[in-house]
Design an enzyme around this catalytic site. Structure first.
Site, PDB file in Angstrom:
ATOM      1  N   HIS A   1       5.579  33.296   4.057  1.00 10.84           N
ATOM      2  CA  HIS A   1       4.355  32.666   4.543  1.00 10.84           C
ATOM      3  C   HIS A   1       3.169  33.302   3.848  1.00 10.84           C
ATOM      4  CE1 HIS A   1       1.284  31.265   7.378  1.00 10.84           C
ATOM      5  NE2 HIS A   1       2.166  30.364   7.750  1.00 10.84           N
TER       6      HIS A   1
ATOM      7  N   ASP B   1       9.114  27.096  10.646  1.00 13.91           N
ATOM      8  CA  ASP B   1       9.895  25.939  10.205  1.00 13.91           C
ATOM      9  C   ASP B   1      11.384  26.204  10.090  1.00 13.91           C
ATOM     10  OD1 ASP B   1       7.769  24.166   9.950  1.00 13.91           O
ATOM     11  OD2 ASP B   1       7.149  25.139   8.103  1.00 13.91           O
TER      12      ASP B   1
HETATM   13  N1  ACO Z   1      12.572  32.229  -1.116  1.00 11.95           N
HETATM   14  C1  ACO Z   1      12.698  33.054  -2.171  1.00 11.95           C
HETATM   15  N2  ACO Z   1      11.684  33.764  -2.698  1.00 11.95           N
HETATM   16  C2  ACO Z   1      10.481  33.641  -2.125  1.00 11.95           C
HETATM   17  C3  ACO Z   1      10.270  32.801  -1.011  1.00 11.95           C
HETATM   18  C4  ACO Z   1      11.360  32.087  -0.493  1.00 11.95           C
HETATM   19  N3  ACO Z   1      11.226  31.281   0.564  1.00 11.95           N
HETATM   20  N4  ACO Z   1       8.968  32.872  -0.640  1.00 11.95           N
HETATM   21  C5  ACO Z   1       8.382  33.714  -1.508  1.00 11.95           C
HETATM   22  N5  ACO Z   1       9.288  34.195  -2.397  1.00 11.95           N
HETATM   23  C6  ACO Z   1       9.042  35.197  -3.434  1.00 11.95           C
HETATM   24  C7  ACO Z   1       8.209  34.629  -4.573  1.00 11.95           C
HETATM   25  O1  ACO Z   1       9.034  34.076  -5.579  1.00 11.95           O
HETATM   26  C8  ACO Z   1       7.478  35.859  -5.049  1.00 11.95           C
HETATM   27  O2  ACO Z   1       8.368  36.657  -5.783  1.00 11.95           O
HETATM   28  P1  ACO Z   1       7.828  37.612  -7.005  1.00 11.95           P
HETATM   29  O3  ACO Z   1       6.853  38.558  -6.379  1.00 11.95           O
HETATM   30  O4  ACO Z   1       9.056  38.269  -7.529  1.00 11.95           O
HETATM   31  O5  ACO Z   1       7.192  36.659  -7.990  1.00 11.95           O
HETATM   32  C9  ACO Z   1       7.175  36.615  -3.750  1.00 11.95           C
HETATM   33  O6  ACO Z   1       8.237  36.220  -2.851  1.00 11.95           O
HETATM   34  C10 ACO Z   1       5.823  36.277  -3.133  1.00 11.95           C
HETATM   35  O7  ACO Z   1       5.745  34.870  -2.926  1.00 11.95           O
HETATM   36  P2  ACO Z   1       4.451  33.971  -3.159  1.00 11.95           P
HETATM   37  O8  ACO Z   1       4.903  32.623  -3.576  1.00 11.95           O
HETATM   38  O9  ACO Z   1       3.458  34.687  -4.000  1.00 11.95           O
HETATM   39  O10 ACO Z   1       3.866  33.915  -1.706  1.00 11.95           O
HETATM   40  P3  ACO Z   1       2.839  32.859  -1.188  1.00 11.95           P
HETATM   41  O11 ACO Z   1       2.107  33.512  -0.091  1.00 11.95           O
HETATM   42  O12 ACO Z   1       2.024  32.263  -2.275  1.00 11.95           O
HETATM   43  O13 ACO Z   1       3.785  31.673  -0.661  1.00 11.95           O
HETATM   44  C11 ACO Z   1       5.056  30.244   0.732  1.00 11.95           C
HETATM   45  C12 ACO Z   1       4.091  31.447   0.650  1.00 11.95           C
HETATM   46  C13 ACO Z   1       4.478  29.056  -0.064  1.00 11.95           C
HETATM   47  C14 ACO Z   1       5.162  29.809   2.178  1.00 11.95           C
HETATM   48  C15 ACO Z   1       6.427  30.653   0.168  1.00 11.95           C
HETATM   49  O14 ACO Z   1       6.908  31.771   0.877  1.00 11.95           O
HETATM   50  C16 ACO Z   1       7.441  29.521   0.216  1.00 11.95           C
HETATM   51  O15 ACO Z   1       7.440  28.675  -0.668  1.00 11.95           O
HETATM   52  N6  ACO Z   1       8.333  29.491   1.260  1.00 11.95           N
HETATM   53  C17 ACO Z   1       9.287  28.436   1.418  1.00 11.95           C
HETATM   54  C18 ACO Z   1       8.622  27.189   1.956  1.00 11.95           C
HETATM   55  C19 ACO Z   1       8.260  27.299   3.426  1.00 11.95           C
HETATM   56  O16 ACO Z   1       9.056  27.705   4.258  1.00 11.95           O
HETATM   57  N7  ACO Z   1       7.019  26.883   3.739  1.00 11.95           N
HETATM   58  C20 ACO Z   1       6.551  26.869   5.126  1.00 11.95           C
HETATM   59  C21 ACO Z   1       5.313  27.688   5.300  1.00 11.95           C
HETATM   60  S1  ACO Z   1       4.885  27.708   7.005  1.00 11.95           S
HETATM   61  C22 ACO Z   1       3.979  26.298   7.326  1.00 11.95           C
HETATM   62  O17 ACO Z   1       3.424  25.669   6.471  1.00 11.95           O
HETATM   63  C23 ACO Z   1       3.862  25.824   8.771  1.00 11.95           C
END
Ligand code: ACO
Length: 429
Positions: free
Chosen positions: A306, A364
């Site tokens: 998140h 979610d």
């Molecule tokens: N699975 C695997 N790796 C992940 C995930 C995941 N679900 N989420 C983040 N990471 C990794 C990224 O690849 C990144 O790795 P790195 O540092 O080696 O490059 C690191 O964790 C940080 O992630 P970011 O993408 O920079 O985090 P950000 O805060 O931008 O993204 C997000 C948050 C978009 C929610 C992301 O975690 C994601 O895509 N999750 C899956 C989708 C999801 O469940 N969304 C629901 C959000 S809740 C809502 O909207 C009600």
């Protein structure tokens, strides 16, 4: 002494800016005079470091996994209050006493019917139209029905619009579903609670009596409480930005619904459920975990991670608990996807990749399983989210309109296009 932050430019010039404190949470640097003083803007796509407004409604501490509505922890609200009490709290700042609650429930209940003319809008859509497309259109159309209350500077008008939106959303969402399935619309019933009435409008058919199941109604009510507000997320910011121009509340909420539709926002529970279906079996978990850790795979563990929570999303815990209650009630204790989700969560929470990146389940991860068990089809998930978030949107919109510091939202940009050049006649291009 008032705190300040000093910005030193390359030419050695220093500029001071006030540092403002909220009641809790990070302080902010007030840069409103930056352009006037320096001729420069700040650059912050995605608002990673920008507070776009001040607000007294919802507070999140993402590191600690805390979510407060008007100061009350989400766990306590989910345990002691129903959705309409939560709506009252978000709109008015305080929890209602018994008398206030009765009056509030009675007003919402008496606004649940929609203008009969509005039903014609549905038939303009194809039967297989996505219910979110229908919702955006029909909620936007509400603006054309309530000319009596569109003066946004009149607090009474804003109040009646809030009631209308909160009361009519369940009716409109259920109608969108019924239209999809080809079943007749079911009118609201005033002797039922907000959530029971919604479930009846969704699932009743004229051919037989609909029996309300209190456990399932409570689960839906909890989903609504958990999704009611989440401070300045994308859809809420959309509602505020739309409203900053003076647009009417129905148009602003339609804009919020449109934003929520996007898969990066409201669509993640559907993606989490699809992911579980794809994994299919616990024996495939190690392979899947390996895949999501590989940046080249393009896949993620949906329902994990998140932007704000770097700890367990408090709503995910409550949703997992609700999942247990619903599946027990329905005799589905051995639900394949729920077992798989719990096994997947356990593996991920023990894996160095997820631990070091502070990736935890978000709301979610389990909400799709609960909704599926309630009989809500995947295509309706984001509609349910819209229904729940409407109160948050309208509370935030109202707060913005009442804020003396409110201005039309108008971000600036870092221009990277062509500098001035002359238009050549067509035969010279
Ligand atoms: N699975 C695997 N790796 C992940 C995930 C995941 N679900 N989420 C983040 N990471 C990794 C990224 O690849 C990144 O790795 P790195 O540092 O080696 O490059 C690191 O964790 C940080 O992630 P970011 O993408 O920079 O985090 P950000 O805060 O931008 O993204 C997000 C948050 C978009 C929610 C992301 O975690 C994601 O895509 N999750 C899956 C989708 C999801 O469940 N969304 C629901 C959000 S809740 C809502 O909207 C009600």
């Amino acid at each position: 002494m008032d705190k300040k932050a000093t910005l030193t430019l390359n030419d050695g010039k220093s500029l001071d800016f006030p540092v403002l404190s909220g009641s809790i949470g990070p302080e902010v640097i007030d840069i409103r005079t930056l352009y006037a003083k320096s001729g420069m803007f700040t650059y912050d796509p995605g608002f990673l470091s920008t507070a776009s407004c001040n607000s007294s409604i919802t507070y999140i501490d993402g590191d600690a996994g805390v979510l407060l509505y008007r100061g009350y922890p989400i766990e306590q609200l989910a345990q002691h209050c129903d959705f309409l009490e939560t709506c009252y709290l978000l709109l008015n700042g305080e929890l209602p006493n018994a008398r206030d609650k009765d009056a509030f429930v009675s007003t919402v209940t008496r606004h649940t019917m929609v203008h009969d003319q509005l039903t014609r809008f549905f038939t303009g859509f194809r039967r297989d139209a996505h219910p979110m497309a229908v919702l955006v259109g029909v909620v936007g159309a509400l603006s054309a029905f309530y000319h009596d209350s569109l003066d946004i500077n009149n607090p009474e008008h804003r109040k009646i619009s809030a009631f209308r939106l909160i009361a009519k959303l369940p009716t409109i969402v259920a109608m969108a579903y019924k239209y999809n399935t080809g079943q007749p619309f079911v009118y609201p019933r005033n002797d039922l609670s907000y959530s029971a009435n919604f479930m009846r409008m969704m699932f009743a058919v004229p051919a037989e009596e609909y029996k309300v199941n209190p456990v399932l109604v409570r689960a839906l009510d909890r989903i609504l409480i958990l999704h009611a507000d989440h401070e300045q997320n994308a859809s809420t910011s959309t509602v505020r930005l739309s409203g900053s121009s003076g647009a009417n509340p129905f148009a602003c909420i339609a804009a919020g619904i449109a934003c929520l539709w996007g898969p990066a926002h409201g669509g993640a529970n559907e993606a989490a459920l699809n992911m579980l279906e794809e994994i299919g079996d616990a024996s495939k978990i190690p392979e899947f975990i390996k895949q999501v850790k590989d940046k080249n795979s393009g896949s993620k563990l949906m329902g994990f991670g998140h932007r704000v929570y770097k700890n367990y999303d408090p709503r995910a815990k409550l949703m997992r608990e609700t999942c247990h209650e619903v599946l027990n009630e329905l005799g589905l204790q051995n639900d394949r996807l729920f077992k798989l989700a719990m096994a997947l969560e356990k593996v991920a929470l023990e894996d160095e990749y997820f631990v070091s990146r502070k990736l935890y389940p978000n709301v979610d991860f389990y909400s799709g399983i609960v909704q599926r068990a309630l009989g809500i089809p995947v295509s309706m998930f984001t509609c349910i989210f819209s229904l729940a978030r409407t109160v948050g949107w309208i509370a935030q919109w109202n707060e913005m309109i009442s804020d003396p510091e409110q201005k039309i939202g108008r971000p600036r940009q870092l221009y990277k296009g062509a500098a001035r050049r002359e238009v050549q006649p067509i035969d010279k291009r």
